[in-house]
Design an enzyme around this catalytic site. Structure first.
Site, PDB file in Angstrom:
ATOM      1  CG  ASP A   8      -3.124   4.027   4.096  1.00  0.00           C
ATOM      2  OD1 ASP A   8      -4.183   3.863   4.728  1.00  0.00           O
ATOM      3  OD2 ASP A   8      -2.796   3.316   3.117  1.00  0.00           O
TER       4      ASP A   8
ATOM      5  CE  LYS B  78      -8.451  -3.339   3.987  1.00  0.00           C
ATOM      6  NZ  LYS B  78      -7.510  -2.367   3.465  1.00  0.00           N
TER       7      LYS B  78
ATOM      8  CD1 TRP C 164      -2.151  -2.151   1.971  1.00  0.00           C
ATOM      9  CD2 TRP C 164      -2.928  -1.354   0.021  1.00  0.00           C
ATOM     10  NE1 TRP C 164      -3.154  -2.990   1.534  1.00  0.00           N
ATOM     11  CE2 TRP C 164      -3.639  -2.522   0.353  1.00  0.00           C
ATOM     12  CE3 TRP C 164      -3.240  -0.690  -1.155  1.00  0.00           C
ATOM     13  CZ2 TRP C 164      -4.659  -3.040  -0.466  1.00  0.00           C
ATOM     14  CZ3 TRP C 164      -4.247  -1.198  -1.977  1.00  0.00           C
ATOM     15  CH2 TRP C 164      -4.936  -2.358  -1.617  1.00  0.00           C
TER      16      TRP C 164
HETATM   17  C1  LIG Z   1      -6.947  -1.914   2.158  1.00  0.00           C
HETATM   18  C2  LIG Z   1      -5.931  -0.861   2.234  1.00  0.00           C
HETATM   19  C3  LIG Z   1      -5.843   0.153   1.264  1.00  0.00           C
HETATM   20  C4  LIG Z   1      -6.750   0.203   0.050  1.00  0.00           C
HETATM   21  O1  LIG Z   1      -7.978   0.669   0.425  1.00  0.00           O
HETATM   22  P1  LIG Z   1      -9.149   0.935  -0.633  1.00  0.00           P
HETATM   23  O2  LIG Z   1     -10.184   1.570   0.233  1.00  0.00           O
HETATM   24  O3  LIG Z   1      -9.535  -0.388  -1.187  1.00  0.00           O
HETATM   25  O4  LIG Z   1      -8.615   1.841  -1.686  1.00  0.00           O
HETATM   26  C5  LIG Z   1      -4.892   1.125   1.419  1.00  0.00           C
HETATM   27  N1  LIG Z   1      -4.055   1.122   2.468  1.00  0.00           N
HETATM   28  C6  LIG Z   1      -4.105   0.171   3.414  1.00  0.00           C
HETATM   29  C7  LIG Z   1      -3.147   0.225   4.574  1.00  0.00           C
HETATM   30  C8  LIG Z   1      -5.047  -0.848   3.335  1.00  0.00           C
HETATM   31  O5  LIG Z   1      -5.105  -1.799   4.275  1.00  0.00           O
END
Ligand SMILES: *Cc1c(COP(=O)(O)O)cnc(C)c1O
Length: 354
Positions: free
Chosen positions: A170, A194, A103
């Site tokens: 993030d 998540k 990511w």
């Molecule tokens: C799942 C995830 C993403 C991607 O998220 P989307 O909402 O599908 O774009 C980005 N960063 C992390 C750390 C993730 O776990």
């Protein structure tokens, strides 16, 4: 229904009470004679949902009015681009990134479209098995970006680095899972699916006074300032995802907030990692000090046991334990809503494997 023990990495488990309340609102919302799916997003009832969904984030994070809370679309993936659009200077733009997993790498790829990116630390050469710590970031950078929890590789940043510029994080896979100083950050973003709700909305927390300094003409949807002015109603928001996220956060607040859930999250992680360390049949992929409390990636040392272990997991009603396709092995995602009993059950299955 015979409810499974859901270790899925995302979309993932939510509290059972949230599923119930969300279902009720689909049939009838607030005694209105209407479903939440058919009311105007400008109606009094939905505006109240959005206002509370924004307010509860500030309460849980203990942040003040210098921050704004937004519910957007496009997932964390759009934030990979949107954050640079709002922070990277037009001509001389330069940002520092920490490369700790797939990511993080995806975020770097997008940022490079807008300016210069320096990767100040990377564990890529060692299959992202640790968090780089030995780096410096000075004020010459527009911002510093990192991923707080690496969902795929199972590492987590346990000590936030001391950097001398804006901090963008993030936090998709560990938001609201542990007590941290949220005031450390300038931008936090997280795909809801998540640890805080269903897929379809992305939480963005942004410090207002950092915006408007790039000299860029930012496309409307990508402009945080515009979403702030429109109170997350620039266009039709994902009403159901926002409502269900609110229910999840209300459930968290009612049960003692982040302080309470952090204790249980630590218990779950300790229980599982102790078994992985004790059991001669299993090992983890990553450095002990950087292990994630949310996503434990591990594997069988002897692959010939795989069929037997998979069958035992299935028989126990365990779901979503397969590792990410880029890493293989297993991954136990232990998000807020996963009960301690589910981890205990997994540990029992591991203990019984001979
Ligand atoms: C799942 C995830 C993403 C991607 O998220 P989307 O909402 O599908 O774009 C980005 N960063 C992390 C750390 C993730 O776990």
């Amino acid at each position: 229904m015979n409810k499974k023990h859901n270790f899925s990495a995302g979309p993932s488990i939510l509290p059972q009470e949230v599923f119930q309340k969300a279902s009720d609102a689909i049939l009838e919302f607030n005694d209105s004679g209407l479903s939440i799916l058919e009311i105007s997003h400008r109606s009094k009832d939905f505006v109240a949902v959005m206002d509370e969904a924004r307010a509860i984030v500030k309460r849980l994070m203990k942040i003040g009015d210098d921050y704004e809370v937004l519910y957007l679309q496009g997932g964390a993936s759009l934030q990979f681009l949107m954050a640079p659009f709002n922070l990277m200077k037009l001509e001389s733009g330069k940002a520092a990134y920490l490369d700790t997993g797939s990511w993080a790498a995806a975020a770097i790829k997008e940022a490079k479209k807008l300016g210069k990116v320096d990767v100040v630390g990377s564990s890529k050469e060692e299959n992202y098995s640790f968090i780089p710590k030995d780096f410096k970031v000075g004020p010459e950078y527009d911002y510093f970006h990192f991923t707080s929890n690496n969902t795929i590789f199972g590492t987590q940043v346990h000590h936030f680095p001391d950097v001398d510029t804006l901090k963008v994080c993030d936090m998709s896979s560990d938001i609201f899972s542990r007590v941290i100083d949220f005031n450390y950050f300038d931008i936090i973003y997280a795909g809801a699916q998540k640890n805080m709700g269903p897929a379809g909305t992305t939480l963005v927390v942004v410090k207002k006074d950092i915006l408007g300094k790039t000299g860029r003409d930012i496309p409307s949807y990508l402009d945080y300032d515009l979403h702030i002015k429109k109170e997350s109603m620039f266009n039709t928001p994902p009403v159901f995802a926002v409502y269900t996220s609110l229910l999840t956060l209300q459930n968290l607040e009612k049960n003692g907030g982040i302080e309470a859930v952090e204790k249980i999250n630590n218990q779950k992680a300790t229980l599982l990692y102790d078994e992985i360390d004790r059991n001669p049949l299993f090992e983890t992929f990553c450095k002990k000090e950087d292990r994630s409390v949310m996503n434990a990636s591990f594997k069988l040392i002897d692959e010939s046991k795989k069929e037997e272990f998979d069958a035992a997991c299935k028989a126990a009603g365990i779901n979503g334990l397969n590792g990410h396709r880029s890493l293989g092995g297993y991954r136990a995602s232990m998000y807020n809503a996963l009960p301690l009993e589910s981890v205990q059950l997994l540990v029992d299955v591991m203990k019984n494997l001979k």
